[in-house]
Design a protein around this motif. Sequence first.
Motif, PDB file in Angstrom:
ATOM      1  N   LEU A  96       0.824  -1.201   0.000  1.00  0.00           N
ATOM      2  CA  LEU A  96       0.000   0.000   0.000  1.00  0.00           C
ATOM      3  C   LEU A  96       0.867   1.263   0.000  1.00  0.00           C
ATOM      4  CD1 LEU A  96      -3.050   0.317  -0.122  1.00  0.00           C
ATOM      5  CD2 LEU A  96      -3.059   0.628   2.365  1.00  0.00           C
ATOM      6  N   PHE A  97       2.024   1.200   0.672  1.00  0.00           N
ATOM      7  CA  PHE A  97       2.965   2.323   0.643  1.00  0.00           C
ATOM      8  C   PHE A  97       3.416   2.573  -0.795  1.00  0.00           C
ATOM      9  CE2 PHE A  97       7.254   3.985   0.543  1.00  0.00           C
ATOM     10  CZ  PHE A  97       7.234   5.010   1.466  1.00  0.00           C
ATOM     11  N   LYS A  98       3.829   1.522  -1.483  1.00  0.00           N
ATOM     12  CA  LYS A  98       4.264   1.660  -2.876  1.00  0.00           C
ATOM     13  C   LYS A  98       3.117   2.145  -3.762  1.00  0.00           C
ATOM     14  CE  LYS A  98       6.871   1.095  -6.594  1.00  0.00           C
ATOM     15  NZ  LYS A  98       5.881   1.104  -7.676  1.00  0.00           N
ATOM     16  N   HIS A  99       1.912   1.637  -3.495  1.00  0.00           N
ATOM     17  CA  HIS A  99       0.756   2.017  -4.314  1.00  0.00           C
ATOM     18  C   HIS A  99       0.483   3.512  -4.183  1.00  0.00           C
ATOM     19  CE1 HIS A  99      -2.664   1.260  -6.789  1.00  0.00           C
ATOM     20  NE2 HIS A  99      -3.569   1.429  -5.848  1.00  0.00           N
ATOM     21  N   LEU A 100       0.629   4.066  -2.981  1.00  0.00           N
ATOM     22  CA  LEU A 100       0.431   5.498  -2.802  1.00  0.00           C
ATOM     23  C   LEU A 100       1.421   6.286  -3.656  1.00  0.00           C
ATOM     24  CD1 LEU A 100      -0.962   7.852  -1.242  1.00  0.00           C
ATOM     25  CD2 LEU A 100       0.925   7.683   0.408  1.00  0.00           C
ATOM     26  N   PHE A 101       2.685   5.877  -3.633  1.00  0.00           N
ATOM     27  CA  PHE A 101       3.690   6.627  -4.388  1.00  0.00           C
ATOM     28  C   PHE A 101       3.607   6.363  -5.891  1.00  0.00           C
ATOM     29  CE2 PHE A 101       5.283   7.486  -0.211  1.00  0.00           C
ATOM     30  CZ  PHE A 101       5.774   8.776  -0.343  1.00  0.00           C
ATOM     31  N   ASP A 102       2.875   5.327  -6.287  1.00  0.00           N
ATOM     32  CA  ASP A 102       2.605   5.149  -7.714  1.00  0.00           C
ATOM     33  C   ASP A 102       1.774   6.301  -8.274  1.00  0.00           C
ATOM     34  OD1 ASP A 102       3.985   2.776  -7.919  1.00  0.00           O
ATOM     35  OD2 ASP A 102       2.218   1.497  -7.675  1.00  0.00           O
ATOM     36  N   PHE A 103       1.027   6.997  -7.405  1.00  0.00           N
ATOM     37  CA  PHE A 103       0.184   8.106  -7.847  1.00  0.00           C
ATOM     38  C   PHE A 103       0.892   9.453  -7.783  1.00  0.00           C
ATOM     39  CE2 PHE A 103      -3.210   5.168  -6.081  1.00  0.00           C
ATOM     40  CZ  PHE A 103      -3.601   4.712  -7.332  1.00  0.00           C
ATOM     41  N   VAL A 104       2.054   9.517  -7.144  1.00  0.00           N
ATOM     42  CA  VAL A 104       2.782  10.781  -7.039  1.00  0.00           C
ATOM     43  C   VAL A 104       3.373  11.136  -8.401  1.00  0.00           C
ATOM     44  CG1 VAL A 104       4.801  11.896  -5.987  1.00  0.00           C
ATOM     45  CG2 VAL A 104       3.270  10.483  -4.587  1.00  0.00           C
ATOM     46  N   GLY A 105       3.315  12.404  -8.777  1.00  0.00           N
ATOM     47  CA  GLY A 105       3.838  12.828 -10.066  1.00  0.00           C
ATOM     48  C   GLY A 105       5.300  12.449 -10.236  1.00  0.00           C
ATOM     49  N   GLN A 106       5.651  11.942 -11.396  1.00  0.00           N
ATOM     50  CA  GLN A 106       6.999  11.416 -11.629  1.00  0.00           C
ATOM     51  C   GLN A 106       8.082  12.453 -11.368  1.00  0.00           C
ATOM     52  OE1 GLN A 106       7.519   9.495 -15.410  1.00  0.00           O
ATOM     53  NE2 GLN A 106       9.742   9.324 -15.195  1.00  0.00           N
ATOM     54  N   TYR A 107       7.796  13.719 -11.642  1.00  0.00           N
ATOM     55  CA  TYR A 107       8.796  14.774 -11.474  1.00  0.00           C
ATOM     56  C   TYR A 107       8.443  15.732 -10.333  1.00  0.00           C
ATOM     57  CZ  TYR A 107      10.130  12.930 -15.985  1.00  0.00           C
ATOM     58  OH  TYR A 107      10.498  12.074 -17.007  1.00  0.00           O
ATOM     59  N   SER A 108       7.510  15.320  -9.495  1.00  0.00           N
ATOM     60  CA  SER A 108       7.063  16.202  -8.417  1.00  0.00           C
ATOM     61  C   SER A 108       7.987  16.186  -7.206  1.00  0.00           C
ATOM     62  CB  SER A 108       5.650  15.815  -7.969  1.00  0.00           C
ATOM     63  OG  SER A 108       4.734  15.978  -9.030  1.00  0.00           O
ATOM     64  N   LEU A 109       8.877  15.210  -7.134  1.00  0.00           N
ATOM     65  CA  LEU A 109       9.773  15.107  -5.978  1.00  0.00           C
ATOM     66  C   LEU A 109      11.228  15.387  -6.343  1.00  0.00           C
ATOM     67  CD1 LEU A 109       8.382  11.874  -4.213  1.00  0.00           C
ATOM     68  CD2 LEU A 109       7.572  14.246  -4.047  1.00  0.00           C
ATOM     69  N   VAL A 110      11.470  15.936  -7.526  1.00  0.00           N
ATOM     70  CA  VAL A 110      12.847  16.200  -7.948  1.00  0.00           C
ATOM     71  C   VAL A 110      13.535  17.115  -6.931  1.00  0.00           C
ATOM     72  CG1 VAL A 110      14.298  17.284  -9.701  1.00  0.00           C
ATOM     73  CG2 VAL A 110      12.359  15.849 -10.390  1.00  0.00           C
ATOM     74  N   ASP A 111      14.686  16.668  -6.431  1.00  0.00           N
ATOM     75  CA  ASP A 111      15.505  17.414  -5.471  1.00  0.00           C
ATOM     76  C   ASP A 111      14.843  17.592  -4.108  1.00  0.00           C
ATOM     77  OD1 ASP A 111      17.506  17.615  -7.335  1.00  0.00           O
ATOM     78  OD2 ASP A 111      16.987  19.657  -7.951  1.00  0.00           O
ATOM     79  N   LYS A 112      13.752  16.913  -3.843  1.00  0.00           N
ATOM     80  CA  LYS A 112      13.084  17.051  -2.542  1.00  0.00           C
ATOM     81  C   LYS A 112      13.817  16.213  -1.493  1.00  0.00           C
ATOM     82  CE  LYS A 112       8.669  17.204  -2.588  1.00  0.00           C
ATOM     83  NZ  LYS A 112       8.550  18.672  -2.388  1.00  0.00           N
ATOM     84  N   PRO A 113      14.164  16.806  -0.335  1.00  0.00           N
ATOM     85  CA  PRO A 113      14.801  16.023   0.724  1.00  0.00           C
ATOM     86  C   PRO A 113      13.839  14.991   1.300  1.00  0.00           C
ATOM     87  CG  PRO A 113      15.150  18.384   1.055  1.00  0.00           C
ATOM     88  CD  PRO A 113      14.098  18.235  -0.007  1.00  0.00           C
ATOM     89  N   VAL A 114      14.346  13.773   1.475  1.00  0.00           N
ATOM     90  CA  VAL A 114      13.544  12.669   2.005  1.00  0.00           C
ATOM     91  C   VAL A 114      14.343  11.956   3.089  1.00  0.00           C
ATOM     92  CG1 VAL A 114      12.324  10.519   1.475  1.00  0.00           C
ATOM     93  CG2 VAL A 114      12.419  12.345  -0.244  1.00  0.00           C
ATOM     94  N   LEU A 115      13.759  11.842   4.264  1.00  0.00           N
ATOM     95  CA  LEU A 115      14.365  11.072   5.350  1.00  0.00           C
ATOM     96  C   LEU A 115      13.683   9.715   5.388  1.00  0.00           C
ATOM     97  CD1 LEU A 115      15.164  12.408   8.928  1.00  0.00           C
ATOM     98  CD2 LEU A 115      14.529  10.036   8.489  1.00  0.00           C
ATOM     99  N   VAL A 116      14.461   8.648   5.231  1.00  0.00           N
ATOM    100  CA  VAL A 116      13.885   7.301   5.164  1.00  0.00           C
ATOM    101  C   VAL A 116      13.986   6.616   6.525  1.00  0.00           C
ATOM    102  CG1 VAL A 116      14.323   7.067   2.707  1.00  0.00           C
ATOM    103  CG2 VAL A 116      16.048   6.297   4.319  1.00  0.00           C
ATOM    104  N   ALA A 117      12.955   5.851   6.857  1.00  0.00           N
ATOM    105  CA  ALA A 117      12.913   5.155   8.140  1.00  0.00           C
ATOM    106  C   ALA A 117      12.126   3.863   7.987  1.00  0.00           C
ATOM    107  CB  ALA A 117      12.278   6.042   9.217  1.00  0.00           C
ATOM    108  N   ALA A 118      12.373   2.914   8.885  1.00  0.00           N
ATOM    109  CA  ALA A 118      11.669   1.635   8.811  1.00  0.00           C
ATOM    110  C   ALA A 118      11.702   0.946  10.172  1.00  0.00           C
ATOM    111  CB  ALA A 118      12.306   0.730   7.755  1.00  0.00           C
ATOM    112  N   THR A 119      10.792   0.002  10.327  1.00  0.00           N
ATOM    113  CA  THR A 119      10.769  -0.859  11.507  1.00  0.00           C
ATOM    114  C   THR A 119      10.705  -2.308  11.042  1.00  0.00           C
ATOM    115  OG1 THR A 119       8.351  -0.733  11.631  1.00  0.00           O
ATOM    116  CG2 THR A 119       9.592   0.855  12.945  1.00  0.00           C
ATOM    117  N   GLY A 120      11.223  -3.199  11.873  1.00  0.00           N
ATOM    118  CA  GLY A 120      11.211  -4.611  11.507  1.00  0.00           C
ATOM    119  C   GLY A 120      11.493  -5.504  12.692  1.00  0.00           C
ATOM    120  N   GLY A 121      11.483  -6.801  12.417  1.00  0.00           N
ATOM    121  CA  GLY A 121      11.639  -7.778  13.485  1.00  0.00           C
ATOM    122  C   GLY A 121      13.054  -7.957  13.983  1.00  0.00           C
ATOM    123  N   GLY A 122      14.054  -7.618  13.165  1.00  0.00           N
ATOM    124  CA  GLY A 122      15.441  -7.807  13.569  1.00  0.00           C
ATOM    125  C   GLY A 122      16.355  -6.860  12.820  1.00  0.00           C
TER     126      GLY A 122
END
Length: 198
Positions: A96-122
């Motif tokens: 669902l995360f990927k599906h949301l970003f499938d709708f974001v404009g292909q060039y709408s995030l050019v040069d936009k700062p993005v901080l990536v984060a995740a959670t997991g079991g190990g």
Amino acid sequence: MVENAEQQPLRVVAVSGSLHTPSKTSALVHAILDRIAEQQPIEAHVIELSEVGPAFAGALTRDQVAPSVETELRRIEDADLLIVASPVYRGSFTGLFKHLFDFVGQYSLVDKPVLVAATGGGERHALILEHQFRPLFGFFQALTLPIGVYASNTDFTEYTLTSESVRQRIDLAVLRGLPFVRNRVRDADKVSDYVGAW
């Protein structure tokens, strides 16, 4: 006149890819937002896929999403800083995360700062930051910040982040990333002022 970028509120939009409420991923997102707010005035907005997911899960094109989702997509595209986070699900972010970003404009995030984060079991799941998130936002030509944040299940007490080492990682990510974000906003404002003068 360009305002001091350290005083001008940053538009920070965070996306939590968790499909559940409450969520460790959302708790991590809020911990990051809280740390940023200690360093810089922000206008924060959190998009919880557990809440908005049903409004776009069946859509095939952007014109099919609900108006509320279109509003969230525009917030993503207009943000000064994106925080994107997902639990690790079968070796990647949630579908669902990927599906949301499938709708974001292909060039709408050019040069936009993005901080990536995740959670997991190990700890081995931390590789999602390098092998899943960075390639995705590389496609958008966004600029992922150098330091990502990963937290394991053991870093939480129920749904509260309690790991000091993860908090230190958040500190490092914010302190290293914020000067870059401020410069991006300052440069964008200068260009806008320059264009507006003609």
